[in-house]
Write an enzyme that holds these catalytic residues in place. Structure first.
Site, short mmCIF file in Angstrom:
data_model
loop_
_atom_site.label_atom_id
_atom_site.label_comp_id
_atom_site.label_asym_id
_atom_site.label_seq_id
_atom_site.Cartn_x
_atom_site.Cartn_y
_atom_site.Cartn_z
N LYS A 1 52.49 59.69 -87.72
CA LYS A 1 52.22 58.31 -88.11
C LYS A 1 50.84 57.93 -87.58
CE LYS A 1 53.62 53.49 -87.17
NZ LYS A 1 54.63 52.57 -86.55
N ASP B 1 49.24 52.78 -82.22
CA ASP B 1 50.23 53.08 -83.26
C ASP B 1 49.83 54.31 -84.10
OD1 ASP B 1 52.74 52.36 -84.12
OD2 ASP B 1 52.04 51.00 -85.69
N GLU C 1 56.29 49.18 -91.02
CA GLU C 1 55.37 49.88 -91.92
C GLU C 1 55.33 51.38 -91.68
OE1 GLU C 1 54.52 48.72 -89.09
OE2 GLU C 1 53.31 50.36 -88.30
N LYS D 1 52.66 40.14 -85.96
CA LYS D 1 53.16 40.27 -84.59
C LYS D 1 52.63 39.12 -83.74
CE LYS D 1 53.47 45.34 -84.29
NZ LYS D 1 54.91 45.42 -84.01
N ASP E 1 48.26 48.16 -85.92
CA ASP E 1 49.45 47.53 -86.51
C ASP E 1 49.51 46.06 -86.12
OD1 ASP E 1 51.87 46.88 -87.60
OD2 ASP E 1 53.08 48.09 -86.20
N ARG F 1 57.66 53.63 -91.33
CA ARG F 1 58.56 54.38 -92.22
C ARG F 1 58.02 54.37 -93.66
NH1 ARG F 1 63.35 50.41 -90.48
NH2 ARG F 1 61.93 50.22 -88.71
N ASP G 1 56.24 44.53 -90.97
CA ASP G 1 55.98 45.18 -89.68
C ASP G 1 56.76 46.49 -89.54
OD1 ASP G 1 54.86 45.51 -87.21
OD2 ASP G 1 56.12 44.03 -86.18
#
Ligand code: BES
Ligand code: MN
Ligand code: ZN
Length: 497
Positions: free
Chosen positions: A266, A289, A350, A278, A271, A352, A348
């Site tokens: 990933k 991230d 994201e 967030k 993020d 996956r 959020d």
């Protein structure tokens, strides 16, 4: 740090070794390790223990100078707890205590002569690896973005590991150094600010690695991702002005027709949460991230340096998750590369959404196994804290075997994981009224439902998912990437050769 390994025997004794410092272990019951005995030529070491100046508890130290009969300028006594059961933990605290003192010495070289083969349930290879990784960690600095570089720490820069089996351990030492170098790359990428470490920067880093170690590389651009119909990945990328990059690295170390192991990282270089924004505090940490991607690149650095005889493919899906007029909205439905439609209930979630398309892409390699690595869920930190990564696979013989391999590799490398359950009950939490799948589950078990989401895209091969949300970096005063799970992944691959 410059590492070497050497046997000290009757011809070439520890007491005669010319060095700035020799570190040896002593124990709680005032017993000396065999290396400490070898330096106790005139009884100075026993006398120091008797004096009560060092208790022998794991991590205690006493620095002696001018020990009679010893050529080294200093002898560092290091407590290692109980001598009838040296635990991983007591060995580890002794190592870090010794390194701490080494870092303050007025000498540049030292020998560490610990009872490497006597750690309970661990072998000497483990001891070498943990020593090298700890010494590398102690020396690591992130100052590439400071205008004034941190001064190089004083102290020891040349470390000799004393071990009777020195010749057999040369290979292990080289592998340990490769792992440490891989971890450093992962840490550097993680720590870099997100305006510098963009998807483009990750792609450039991968290109550099490919040049240095002879990997094949392909970087797919937005147009190509559109042609592949990666609607889920692109839905995350489209909120950002930074171009998404889909990086494919190939290390062809095995036989031509051997099925590869595929690592999928990933690579969200920042993020924000997107439209499901967030909260502000600590949002800077979402530069980390991309640590799954960073660990894939770090692992490639390690296996490239050690010339691992295995076919390995690394896939990094990299983009930013930003709010904008072009960003996905809660309720949007997108079509993944597999044809599955996904209702984005929370922008959020994201990770996956980018991984599912990378996992579908991995099918084309007819992999022996696929492991994805992701800072996927805050819930994983709630469950496991910062010590242990989360491991998820299906429950059948092939997947149980893969899970065991990964768990064992983690134990060997001191980079542990713990397995969670998956199953139909959890998968049902992802039902959507309007699409094939929702991108978040109903409340409860958020790490497991995230893994279940990915599971839907991995039915064509043997697959495992590592959630490294708690282990990839440290917060607080010593904020910084850890380089995990490069040791676990590299050891897993090494064990497959
Ligand atoms: N990158 C985060 C997960 C994360 C959060 C890792 C904090 C480490 C520290 C991920 O993209 C995310 O935001 N996950 C959400 C999922 C939720 C919306 C279902 C989370 O964990 O809150
Ligand atoms: Mn997120
Ligand atoms: Zn994320």
């Amino acid at each position: 740090m410059d590492f070497s390994i050497k046997a000290f025997d009757t011809k070439n004794t520890l007491a005669a070794a010319k060095t700035g410092c020799v570190a040896v272990a002593v124990f709680e019951n005032k017993k000396l390790s065999s290396a400490a005995q070898a330096l106790d030529v005139n009884g100075d070491i026993s006398a120091a223990l008797k004096s009560g100046d060092i208790s022998g508890k794991a991590g205690t130290t006493l620095l002696l100078r001018g020990v009679a009969g010893v050529a080294a300028a200093r002898v560092l006594l290091v407590g290692m707890g109980s001598n009838d059961a040296i635990t991983e933990k007591s060995f580890g605290s002794a190592v870090s205590a010794a390194l701490k003192v080494f870092g303050t010495l007025g000498s540049q070289d030292a020998i560490i002569a610990f009872p490497m083969a006597d750690v309970k349930d661990r072998d000497i290879n483990w001891a070498v690896r943990s020593l090298v990784i700890a010494a590398n960690e102690a020396e690591f600095r992130t100052d590439s973005q400071k205008s004034k570089k941190d001064p190089l720490p004083a102290g020891v820069r040349k470390l000799t590991i004393a071990a009777a089996e020195a010749n057999q351990l040369k290979g292990v030492l080289a592998q340990s150094i490769a792992i440490a170098n891989g971890m450093n790359l992962t840490k550097e990428l993680g720590n870099l600010s997100p305006n510098v470490c963009t998807p483009t920067y990750l792609a450039d880093t991968a290109r550099q690695l490919a040049g240095e170690f002879g990997f094949q590389i392909e970087v797919l651009e937005r147009k190509q991702l559109e042609a592949l119909k990666m609607g889920s990945f692109l839905s995350v990328a489209k909120g950002s002005d930074e171009a998404p990059k889909f990086i494919v690295l190939k290390h062809n170390g095995g036989k031509k027709n051997d099925a590869p192991v595929v690592l999928v990282g990933k690579g969200i270089t920042f993020d924000t949460g997107g439209i499901s924004l967030k909260p502000g505090p600590n949002m800077d940490e979402m530069k980390y991230d991309m640590c799954g991607a960073g660990s894939v690149l770090g692992t490639f650095r390690a296996i490239g340096e050690m010339g691992l005889k295995l076919n390995v493919i690394g896939i990094v899906a990299a983009c930013e998750n930003m709010p904008s007029g072009r960003a996905s909205k809660p309720g949007d439905i997108v079509t993944a590369m597999s044809g599955t439609t996904i209702e984005i209930l929370n922008t959020d979630a994201e990770g996956r959404l980018i991984l599912c398309d990378a996992l579908t892409y991995a099918e084309r390699f007819k992999p022996a196994a696929v492991v994805d690595i992701a800072t996927l869920t805050g819930a994983c930190i709630v469950a496991l804290g910062h010590h242990t990564s989360g491991l998820f696979t299906r429950h059948d013989d092939a997947h149980d075997a893969l899970a065991e391999e990964l768990l064992d590799a983690g134990k060997q490398a001191g980079d542990v994981a713990w397995r969670f359950p998956l199953g139909e009950n959890y998968n049902e939490q992802l039902k959507s009224n309007f699409a094939d799948l929702a991108n978040i589950g109903t409340p409860g078990a958020a790490s497991i439902t995230a893994a279940c989401f990915l599971e839907n895209f991995t039915r064509k091969y043997t697959w495992a998912h590592l959630d490294i949300a708690g282990t990839a970096w440290k917060s607080g005063a010593n904020k910084g990437a850890t380089g995990r799970p490069v040791p676990l992944l590299t050891t897993f691959l090494m064990n497959r050769v």
